[in-house]
Motif scaffolding. Structure first.
Motif, mmCIF file in Angstrom:
data_model
loop_
_atom_site.group_PDB
_atom_site.id
_atom_site.type_symbol
_atom_site.label_atom_id
_atom_site.label_comp_id
_atom_site.label_asym_id
_atom_site.label_seq_id
_atom_site.Cartn_x
_atom_site.Cartn_y
_atom_site.Cartn_z
ATOM 1 N N GLY A 47 0.807 -1.209 0.000
ATOM 2 C CA GLY A 47 0.000 0.000 0.000
ATOM 3 C C GLY A 47 0.836 1.253 0.000
ATOM 4 O O GLY A 47 2.059 1.216 0.184
ATOM 5 N N ARG A 82 -3.528 -2.557 5.811
ATOM 6 C CA ARG A 82 -4.695 -1.836 5.278
ATOM 7 C C ARG A 82 -5.024 -0.561 6.039
ATOM 8 O O ARG A 82 -5.373 0.456 5.441
ATOM 9 C CB ARG A 82 -5.909 -2.775 5.276
ATOM 10 N N SER A 85 -4.421 0.043 -0.951
ATOM 11 C CA SER A 85 -3.515 -1.111 -1.000
ATOM 12 C C SER A 85 -3.995 -2.124 -2.021
ATOM 13 O O SER A 85 -5.146 -2.091 -2.472
ATOM 14 C CB SER A 85 -3.399 -1.777 0.379
#
Length: 720
Positions: free
Chosen positions: A643, A661, A667
């Motif tokens: 990400g 996340r 991501s």
């Protein structure tokens, strides 16, 4: 006219002549920019500061640049740049060579402790490979694994098959190659003689030969005039007597050449003292005018600027055109393989006789050279099977035959059916590549449509920042102080912001594999045996946890209780952090490389890890003996997320999805799959570019090179 984006073989021949004048310069530093632009900063006694630029992205070039034309140094250097700095700092530049007539340059550097070569592949997808003194690849921007050659760390570098050099062939060979063509003169010079379109036309003009003259109507006098024209170009390249020109059309640069061309005489041009200076001026103006996109190494603009939608649209169209041409090429290749297979069956008896003769001779103990001589004798005696044989290659165990003006390479140990089936299978494999290219076209068309949509939105809003763009700035009342607390609590839509400020850091652990768990504990892992040793000997503390996979070939993984300079206290690690560390150990191990969707890992205390093997056993570098009970984590999924983090720092991060996340603006999840590491990194990079409005931000902080640092070894697949 479409502006020039790549240097030709003749351009490189001229460039090599000039670059020789910088021999003896010392390397100060190496920089790598997101667009596959390598910059080597050198010091020369005669010339002072020397800036060598090598680019292998959409533009493919190499030249010395004026200091004012060099982009600002980028932020945190990627591993590739760090490796080059380690190998080249203080090294002497000893020369550069062009490989055969190919668009490949090899730069050589010498230092007391080690020598280094940098190979710049300025063709196709482009690549830069760094080699040690033995020719082994230390690192490359892109890993290449083809049937014909491999460019990968630890492997011997292999140059592609060399092409015919039109500057060096004698008239007899030149005439024969021309006679073998079935098209006109200029196309033959461009393709069969490897001159390329522009210089093929230039040779025709200088020789006074009509470009569209059919080869069937050409004679020895024509060939002699063409060959003499090529020889004059070669003589000029060897002498270094250049008169470089930068050509313009409609106020923009379109070409740069080492000497004036008859084919460009209708265009206004500017003369330069050296070809290097001309190249520098051309590509600087090309970039400045939006031809290749900027490579600003700064920290991001404070005011939103209109993205160059037209350049991005043109780029996607070029990619689609290239992909369509590739598909057409795949179709032709597949059809050619099928035709070869059918030729084997159409000439079954003759092919079978050739194979049977070779196999019988080998059974009788005859050498491959003796077999070749026997077949040559048979051809002189007009034996059809022997006449069909063109080559016998003992090193490969193959026989090449000619059937109806088509050459077919045969496995001499197999029969007609097996050889034909191999050709049919090759046709299927090529058609599989065609299917992949068709999927790639659809993906590129979607990206093109996305650019057009963003352009429409921008123009509809007249370039005004959206509410999301203004997040964190003064509110509608203009009272910035009063809104600070509200801004701190408000979630910023980073994807929609037209300009994202860049904030970098340089933490001690970033040269290892690393991530922070969802409970904010640091996890670090080794990238190789040396780092595995270093982690255990230098960075493992008594309150940490040591993780490893059951499968052989994985990183030493440490769940850290504290940093290197912090006081160490016992920690009761949460289950989530333990599970994420185990998933990290599995995902970056041979489990992923072997395509397994899950694997087992174990955890031990640091005092259970030893470099002392059991009696009679041996520990290889990076290996350790584990004693005592282990805590096992079974069927741990092989899965990672990569990400883009926008606060408090801007960077790419990667690791177990549950740990990544919540720390990032967006991501992508990956699992073991079919795409090579560098290809998967480029796919993730394109995905990020599609999601962020600030394309410049993505290029600077989330380039494919930086993304690749967080991808496991082996093939990957993006998860929808």
């Amino acid at each position: 006219m479409e502006p020039k984006r790549e240097l030709s073989s003749i351009d490189l021949r001229a460039l090599v002549t000039e670059l020789g004048r910088y021999t003896g310069a010392k390397v100060d530093k190496a920089y790598l920019y997101p667009e596959s632009l390598l910059r080597l900063k050198l010091r020369d006694f005669d010339h002072g500061r020397v800036e060598l630029l090598i680019e292998v992205d959409e533009c493919k070039r190499a030249h010395v640049a004026d200091a004012e034309h060099v982009p600002d140094a980028p932020g945190r250097p990627p591993n590739f740049a760090k490796m080059l700095r380690n190998r080249l700092s203080g090294a002497d530049f000893v020369g550069v060579e062009q490989y055969e007539f190919d668009r490949i340059l090899t730069f050589e550097f010498e230092r007391g402790d080690e020598d280094t070569r940098i190979v710049a592949e300025l063709f196709g997808q482009g690549n830069i490979a760094v080699l040690d003194e033995t020719g082994e690849v230390v690192q490359a921007l892109s890993t290449v694994r083809l049937k014909s050659r491999t460019v990968a760390p630890g492997a011997q570098y292999e140059y592609p098959s060399s092409r015919l050099n039109p500057l060096e062939i004698p008239l007899e060979t030149f005439s024969r190659r021309m006679d073998e063509s079935d098209t006109d003169v200029v196309r033959t010079l461009a393709t069969q003689l490897n001159l390329g379109g522009l210089y093929a036309e230039e040779v025709c003009s200088r020789a006074g030969v009509e470009k569209t003259l059919d080869i069937a109507d050409a004679d020895e006098s024509t060939y002699r005039d063409l060959h003499d024209a090529i020889a004059r170009i070669d003589e000029r390249l060897r002498s270094g007597e250049f008169d470089p020109r930068v050509y313009e059309e409609d106020g923009r640069v379109v070409d740069v050449t080492p000497f004036p061309l008859a084919e460009r005489e209708d265009l206004p041009s500017e003369s330069f003292d050296s070809f290097n200076a001309a190249l520098d001026d051309y590509f600087y103006r090309f970039d400045r005018d939006g031809g290749g996109g900027g490579k600003d190494g700064g920290t991001g603009a404070a005011e939103p600027e209109k993205p160059d939608f037209e350049a991005e649209i043109a780029k996607q169209k070029r990619i689609i055109e290239q992909q369509e041409n590739a598909i057409e090429g795949f179709e032709e290749q597949a059809e050619a393989e099928r035709e070869r297979a059918e030729l084997l069956y159409a000439n079954y008896d003759l092919v079978d006789e050739v194979l049977s003769t070779v196999q019988s001779a080998r059974e009788e103990g005859l050498s491959w050279d003796a077999i070749g001589e026997t077949l040559a004798d048979g051809a002189e005696r007009d034996i059809p099977a022997a006449e069909a044989v063109e080559d016998v290659d003992g090193s490969e165990g193959t026989v090449t035959i000619r059937l109806d003006d088509t050459t077919v390479e045969l496995d001499a140990t197999a029969g007609v059916e097996v050889n034909a089936d191999r050709l049919y299978q090759e046709a299927k494999r090529i058609e599989g590549k065609k299917a992949g290219a068709q999927e790639a076209i659809e993906s590129t068309r979607e990206e093109l449509e996305s650019v057009r949509e963003r352009q429409a939105k921008w123009e509809a809003s007249d370039g005004a920042p959206t509410d999301a763009d203004a997040a964190g700035e003064d509110g509608p009342e203009g009272d910035g102080d009063a809104s600070d607390a509200e801004d701190a609590d408000r979630e910023i839509d980073w994807l929609s912001r037209s300009s994202i400020p860049i904030r970098t850091t340089d933490d001690w652990y970033e040269r290892f594999r690393w991530f922070r768990t969802s409970d904010d504990f640091l996890v670090i892992g080794g990238r190789n045996a040396d780092q595995n040793e270093e982690l255990v000997k230098k960075y493992m503390d008594k309150h940490d946890r040591f993780f490893h996979t059951q499968a052989h070939g994985g990183p030493v993984t440490l769940l850290k209780a504290s940093g290197p300079s912090e006081s160490s206290e016992p920690v009761d690690f949460p289950d989530a952090s333990l599970e994420e560390a185990a998933q990290f150990a599995v995902s970056y191990s041979s489990d992923w490389k072997d395509g397994r969707g899950a694997g087992d890992a174990y955890m031990v205390e640091p005092d259970q890890v030893s470099k002392t093997p059991e009696s009679g056993e041996y520990l290889e570098k990076g290996g350790f003996a584990i004693r005592g009970d282990r805590t096992y984590f079974e069927d741990v999924p092989s899965r990672v997320a990569v990400g883009v983090q926008c606060e408090p720092v801007t960077q790419v991060i990667g690791g177990p999805p549950s740990a990544i996340r919540d720390r990032v603006a967006t991501s992508v999840d990956l699992e073991p799959g079919m795409y090579a590491q560098n290809d998967a990194a480029m796919m993730v990079y394109r995905e990020f570019k599609d999601r962020f409005a600030d394309q410049s931000f993505v290029r600077k902080v989330a380039s494919a090179d930086l993304i690749q640092e967080f991808l496991p070894p082996g093939g990957s697949e993006l998860i929808e």
